[in-house]
Motif scaffolding. Sequence first.
Motif, PDB file in Angstrom:
ATOM      1  N   ILE A   1      -5.450  -3.319  -3.782  1.00 22.64           N
ATOM      2  CA  ILE A   1      -5.647  -3.300  -5.152  1.00 22.64           C
ATOM      3  C   ILE A   1      -6.220  -1.105  -5.549  1.00 22.64           C
ATOM      4  O   ILE A   1      -6.084  -1.620  -6.947  1.00 22.64           O
ATOM      5  N   GLU A   2      -6.847  -1.149  -4.450  1.00 19.07           N
ATOM      6  CA  GLU A   2      -6.806   0.611  -4.744  1.00 19.07           C
ATOM      7  C   GLU A   2      -5.477   1.027  -4.896  1.00 19.07           C
ATOM      8  O   GLU A   2      -5.690   1.943  -5.829  1.00 19.07           O
ATOM      9  N   ALA A   3      -4.894   0.678  -3.718  1.00 13.15           N
ATOM     10  CA  ALA A   3      -3.268   1.723  -3.467  1.00 13.15           C
ATOM     11  C   ALA A   3      -2.519   1.356  -5.317  1.00 13.15           C
ATOM     12  O   ALA A   3      -1.245   1.487  -5.511  1.00 13.15           O
ATOM     13  N   ALA A   4      -2.928  -0.645  -5.395  1.00 14.01           N
ATOM     14  CA  ALA A   4      -1.932  -0.751  -6.649  1.00 14.01           C
ATOM     15  C   ALA A   4      -2.685  -1.531  -7.444  1.00 14.01           C
ATOM     16  O   ALA A   4      -3.109  -2.568  -8.185  1.00 14.01           O
ATOM     17  N   PRO A   5      -3.608  -0.416  -8.267  1.00 14.62           N
ATOM     18  CA  PRO A   5      -4.746  -0.919  -9.987  1.00 14.62           C
ATOM     19  C   PRO A   5      -4.214  -1.946 -10.610  1.00 14.62           C
ATOM     20  O   PRO A   5      -4.664  -2.485 -10.912  1.00 14.62           O
ATOM     21  N   TYR A   6      -2.531  -1.519 -11.137  1.00 12.00           N
ATOM     22  CA  TYR A   6      -1.997  -2.384 -11.953  1.00 12.00           C
ATOM     23  C   TYR A   6      -2.079  -4.197 -11.209  1.00 12.00           C
ATOM     24  O   TYR A   6      -1.989  -4.535 -12.628  1.00 12.00           O
TER      25      TYR A   6
ATOM     26  N   VAL B   1       0.489  -1.210  -0.174  1.00 12.54           N
ATOM     27  CA  VAL B   1      -0.247  -0.223   0.125  1.00 12.54           C
ATOM     28  C   VAL B   1       0.942   1.378   0.066  1.00 12.54           C
ATOM     29  O   VAL B   1       0.462   2.272  -0.339  1.00 12.54           O
ATOM     30  N   GLY B   2       1.860   0.827   0.396  1.00 15.62           N
ATOM     31  CA  GLY B   2       2.594   2.294   0.418  1.00 15.62           C
ATOM     32  C   GLY B   2       3.727   2.858  -0.782  1.00 15.62           C
ATOM     33  O   GLY B   2       4.821   3.263  -1.056  1.00 15.62           O
ATOM     34  N   GLY B   3       3.488   1.147  -1.598  1.00 13.30           N
ATOM     35  CA  GLY B   3       3.915   2.025  -2.783  1.00 13.30           C
ATOM     36  C   GLY B   3       5.715   0.526  -2.654  1.00 13.30           C
ATOM     37  O   GLY B   3       6.524   0.939  -3.426  1.00 13.30           O
ATOM     38  N   GLY B   4       5.678   0.067  -2.218  1.00 14.59           N
ATOM     39  CA  GLY B   4       6.930  -0.514  -2.140  1.00 14.59           C
ATOM     40  C   GLY B   4       6.950  -2.620  -3.042  1.00 14.59           C
ATOM     41  O   GLY B   4       5.350  -1.882  -3.684  1.00 14.59           O
ATOM     42  N   TYR B   5       7.406  -3.518  -2.108  1.00 17.39           N
ATOM     43  CA  TYR B   5       7.967  -4.616  -2.959  1.00 17.39           C
ATOM     44  C   TYR B   5       6.324  -4.905  -2.913  1.00 17.39           C
ATOM     45  O   TYR B   5       6.072  -5.111  -2.108  1.00 17.39           O
ATOM     46  N   ALA B   6       6.210  -6.003  -4.210  1.00 14.49           N
ATOM     47  CA  ALA B   6       4.869  -6.372  -3.502  1.00 14.49           C
ATOM     48  C   ALA B   6       5.031  -7.788  -3.210  1.00 14.49           C
ATOM     49  O   ALA B   6       6.143  -9.261  -3.203  1.00 14.49           O
ATOM     50  N   GLY B   7       4.152  -8.558  -2.411  1.00 25.48           N
ATOM     51  CA  GLY B   7       4.713  -8.945  -1.273  1.00 25.48           C
ATOM     52  C   GLY B   7       4.697 -10.940  -2.189  1.00 25.48           C
ATOM     53  O   GLY B   7       3.375 -10.809  -3.286  1.00 25.48           O
ATOM     54  N   THR B   8       4.277 -11.832  -1.255  1.00 27.07           N
ATOM     55  CA  THR B   8       3.388 -13.145  -1.432  1.00 27.07           C
ATOM     56  C   THR B   8       2.688 -13.542  -1.395  1.00 27.07           C
ATOM     57  O   THR B   8       2.451 -14.836  -1.355  1.00 27.07           O
ATOM     58  N   GLN B   9       1.895 -13.098   0.108  1.00 20.49           N
ATOM     59  CA  GLN B   9       0.448 -13.653   0.982  1.00 20.49           C
ATOM     60  C   GLN B   9      -0.918 -13.939  -0.393  1.00 20.49           C
ATOM     61  O   GLN B   9      -0.617 -13.105  -0.921  1.00 20.49           O
ATOM     62  N   LEU B  10      -1.374 -14.648  -0.813  1.00 19.50           N
ATOM     63  CA  LEU B  10      -2.548 -15.027  -1.313  1.00 19.50           C
ATOM     64  C   LEU B  10      -3.595 -14.360  -1.124  1.00 19.50           C
ATOM     65  O   LEU B  10      -4.188 -13.453  -2.288  1.00 19.50           O
ATOM     66  N   ALA B  11      -3.552 -13.785  -0.187  1.00 18.37           N
ATOM     67  CA  ALA B  11      -4.655 -12.824   0.601  1.00 18.37           C
ATOM     68  C   ALA B  11      -4.779 -11.216  -0.534  1.00 18.37           C
ATOM     69  O   ALA B  11      -5.380 -10.597  -0.225  1.00 18.37           O
ATOM     70  N   LEU B  12      -3.408 -10.271  -0.389  1.00 14.40           N
ATOM     71  CA  LEU B  12      -3.650  -9.370  -0.299  1.00 14.40           C
ATOM     72  C   LEU B  12      -3.800  -8.703  -1.808  1.00 14.40           C
ATOM     73  O   LEU B  12      -4.588  -7.968  -1.916  1.00 14.40           O
ATOM     74  N   TYR B  13      -3.815 -10.200  -3.010  1.00 20.77           N
ATOM     75  CA  TYR B  13      -4.087  -9.832  -4.150  1.00 20.77           C
ATOM     76  C   TYR B  13      -5.606 -10.276  -4.605  1.00 20.77           C
ATOM     77  O   TYR B  13      -5.628  -9.657  -5.362  1.00 20.77           O
ATOM     78  N   GLU B  14      -6.475 -10.226  -3.113  1.00 18.06           N
ATOM     79  CA  GLU B  14      -8.135  -9.948  -3.194  1.00 18.06           C
ATOM     80  C   GLU B  14      -8.542  -8.698  -1.974  1.00 18.06           C
ATOM     81  O   GLU B  14      -9.727  -8.849  -1.580  1.00 18.06           O
ATOM     82  N   ASP B  15      -7.426  -8.344  -1.841  1.00 22.56           N
ATOM     83  CA  ASP B  15      -7.412  -6.802  -0.580  1.00 22.56           C
ATOM     84  C   ASP B  15      -8.003  -5.551  -1.096  1.00 22.56           C
ATOM     85  O   ASP B  15      -7.404  -4.826  -2.304  1.00 22.56           O
TER      86      ASP B  15
END
Length: 431
Positions: free
Chosen positions: A370-375, A352-366
């Motif tokens: 998604i709002e912070a990193a729509p890409y 959310v702060g614009g750092g590296y993308a993590g590896t937890q599956l739940a991140l990509y449904e949060d």
Amino acid sequence: MAKTLKKLSMFMLLFSLLLVTACSNGGDKSSGDGNATENENSVTIRMAVFENDPNGMMEKARQKFNEEHDDITLEFTPMSNDASQMHDQTVTQLSAGSENLDIVNMDVVWTAEFAESGWLLPLDDRFTEDLQSNYIGRQVDSVKYNDKTWAVPWFNDLHPLWYRTDLLEKYNKEVPETYEEAVEVAQEISKKEGIQGFTMHWGRSEQLIVSFTEFLHAKGGDFFDEEGNVTINSPEAVEALQFMVDMIDKYEVVSSSAIGHSTPEDSRIPFTQGQALFNPNWGYVYSINQADDSAVKDKTWVASNFMFEGGQKANSVGGWNFAISSSSKHPDEAWKVIEWFTSFDNQKEMLVGGGYAGTQLALYEDADVIEAAPYLEEYTKAFEDASVRPSHPQYSKMSDIAQSSIHQALSGELTPKEALDELAKKLEDIE
């Protein structure tokens, strides 16, 4: 008067000693140089990290960890952004049995080599199957070797295409499907805009293998066949390398300076400065392009890399994993650090702060993520075209040899066929 001065002197001495003691024991755990200062009751854990830290989110996480833990003081050991140099720096420490590196920051292609060398502690009892189920399966697969688990995935990465949405729209162009089409589009727009067509990191480094693998797989070639036979000098492989050479010499959509670019930043910077149409690069590019000082803010998006006619799209898989050095004197504390850094809460805060993308599956449904990193929605789709570099216990040696041969072709010292014939012979000699 003399007695008064003597008492005053004794008072000042005691006051000075108390002040020094207070400063040494009561200060903040984070020192001015960005590393932590260990207090007398804590264990210092040293973690390898990249020099590059998008939006400073890794450093913020380190400071937060130290604030929350009295028994552990975390220090960062900055490593080169050049994966090849970082590999050599890490190997130097691990092979010497250094105690200055408790947590290894490990590229996905290093697992077999580091495990085979005895440099890592197995984590099967800590990173259990239940925990693994919370992480992206492809990333979990990358930390396994010889039926053991050697690390925890913390950074989910892919090497797709970043492109200028504004310029494609301006010239009424769709995102090309093939490299052949992309070259035509790049030639037209780069001439009219006075910019580069592509920015590439084709210097002699691991990034060259990342890029070459995409062209190779897009042509239907590979380093080895399913039986392990060397196929790197197949007609498809030669054609793929020839196309890369032609992008510089014939089509003039890649600057010759690209063969000196050895890190992702070397190709990312001109793209963020608005000097290029296309930039195949890692996921961190998005947040930097969206910074307030970026010349392309709100003007870039992501897609899979191109394919060749009759071929397939290919995006090299990356990702980095945290492992515990077998030389660490504090493996339990090192595990606590890894557990904290790879937790959902920390990975979410970093993303959310614009750092590296993590590896937890739940991140990509949060929703917040998604709002912070729509890409991420499009980025996740690009994983359907994932392309994996070879897995080999001597991968680094193999990569070094391949870098040399491929770079000689790009530099014009050898023809693509000469370079890959030479490479094939050397790969066959690797035991």
